[in-house]
Design an enzyme around this catalytic site. Structure first.
Site, PDB file in Angstrom:
ATOM      1  N   ASP A  28       0.867  -1.170   0.000  1.00  0.00           N
ATOM      2  CA  ASP A  28       0.000   0.000   0.000  1.00  0.00           C
ATOM      3  C   ASP A  28       0.910   1.227   0.000  1.00  0.00           C
ATOM      4  O   ASP A  28       2.116   1.123   0.287  1.00  0.00           O
ATOM      5  CB  ASP A  28      -0.922   0.009   1.232  1.00  0.00           C
ATOM      6  N   GLU A  30       1.070   5.706   0.840  1.00  0.00           N
ATOM      7  CA  GLU A  30       0.474   6.978   1.262  1.00  0.00           C
ATOM      8  C   GLU A  30       1.130   8.067   0.422  1.00  0.00           C
ATOM      9  O   GLU A  30       2.356   8.066   0.229  1.00  0.00           O
ATOM     10  CB  GLU A  30       0.720   7.242   2.753  1.00  0.00           C
ATOM     11  N   ASP A  85      -2.235   3.250  -6.349  1.00  0.00           N
ATOM     12  CA  ASP A  85      -0.918   2.752  -5.938  1.00  0.00           C
ATOM     13  C   ASP A  85      -0.094   2.362  -7.165  1.00  0.00           C
ATOM     14  O   ASP A  85       1.106   2.658  -7.234  1.00  0.00           O
ATOM     15  CB  ASP A  85      -1.079   1.542  -5.010  1.00  0.00           C
ATOM     16  N   TYR A 151      -1.156   2.779  12.375  1.00  0.00           N
ATOM     17  CA  TYR A 151      -2.307   2.977  11.483  1.00  0.00           C
ATOM     18  C   TYR A 151      -1.921   2.619  10.044  1.00  0.00           C
ATOM     19  O   TYR A 151      -2.673   1.931   9.341  1.00  0.00           O
ATOM     20  CB  TYR A 151      -2.775   4.428  11.563  1.00  0.00           C
ATOM     21  N   ASP A 155      -2.949  -0.999   7.091  1.00  0.00           N
ATOM     22  CA  ASP A 155      -3.420  -1.017   5.704  1.00  0.00           C
ATOM     23  C   ASP A 155      -2.918  -2.228   4.927  1.00  0.00           C
ATOM     24  O   ASP A 155      -3.445  -2.532   3.847  1.00  0.00           O
ATOM     25  CB  ASP A 155      -3.004   0.268   4.986  1.00  0.00           C
TER      26      ASP A 155
END
Length: 256
Positions: A28, A30, A85, A151, A155
């Site tokens: 994943d 960010e 992504d 957090y 994911d």
């Protein structure tokens, strides 16, 4: 399962040694893209059967050792709602990692509904509730605290177990091959490098334009795309759609 935060080149090299034997890797990212044309990669989350890791691309100068592993075709890359992504990795390498498995696409085929979010899928398949406290975190800011890292790791924490359970159910139903056209579409390079000649079709509000005006709009849209890429600014910061349409409609006779 060991959890790592990778922020040096040496730590990335060590992580690559750890994950190299893995036949399946969950991924994943960010990122931020509100103020740029190209997304700013801020974090890469990785999971295998025995390690969870956050790689900090803002501190690690060279991601190539990891990308080399990611692009090896003998390793399944598991993602949820993969398109954004994959766009990140396309911008980095000009190509896409294969093969992939998108758990959102698989969830649809298993009857969980269209466009199911990751947290809802984890709840439905793993009976786990994910914290949403940091959903609006600015991932470009450093340092990240432990809660933010935890957090982010969530994911990918459940992606491999979900992938295996989904694959098992699909195989039992004889449907595992039904996913391949969707995954092939997601790894089609033309999806991430659209032909500038056709970008005008994405502009909103074009119904009011006649054929000649649409030809003007096409050229304006090509120009906007070039300017956005060169300045690394969002397209609509160069010219909003409504302004493009208005210029095409009016066809002014001079630049002024």
């Amino acid at each position: 399962m060991e959890e790592l935060y990778v922020e040096t080149q040496e730590e990335l090299s060590n992580l690559c040694v750890r994950i190299e034997p893995s036949a399946v890797i969950a991924i994943d990212t960010e990122f931020l893209r509100e103020k740029t044309y190209y997304a700013q990669l801020c974090l890469i989350q990785i999971a295998t059967d025995d390690v969870l890791a956050c790689v900090d691309p803002l501190n690690v100068p060279n991601l190539d050792p990891f990308l080399d592993l990611l692009y090896q075709p003998n390793r399944v890359k598991v993602l949820h709602s993969a398109r954004q992504d994959l766009e990140i990795f396309f911008d980095l390498k000009g190509d896409l990692p294969k093969p992939i498995f998108d758990t959102q696409v698989a969830a649809t085929l298993l009857g969980y509904g269209d466009q199911l979010g990751y947290a809802n899928l984890v709840k439905a398949m793993m009976s786990k509730s994910l914290d949403k406290e940091h959903s609006r975190t600015d991932w470009s800011k450093r340092p990240l605290d432990e809660a933010q890292i935890h957090y982010a790791l969530n994911d990918v924490r459940y992606l491999i177990p979900i992938y295996r359970e989904q694959l098992k159910r699909l195989t039992e139903k004889g449907r595992e091959q039904w996913l391949q056209p969707d995954f092939e579409n997601l790894t089609d390079k033309s999806l991430y490098a659209p032909d500038p000649e056709h970008l005008w079709k994405r502009v909103k509000g074009t119904r009011i334009l006649k054929r000649g005006q649409l030809a003007v709009l096409q050229q304006l849209t090509i120009w906007r795309e070039q300017q956005a890429r060169e300045s690394n600014r969002p397209r609509k910061w160069v010219l909003p759609d409504d302004v493009l349409v208005d210029i095409a409609r009016r066809c002014p006779s001079s630049i002024e």
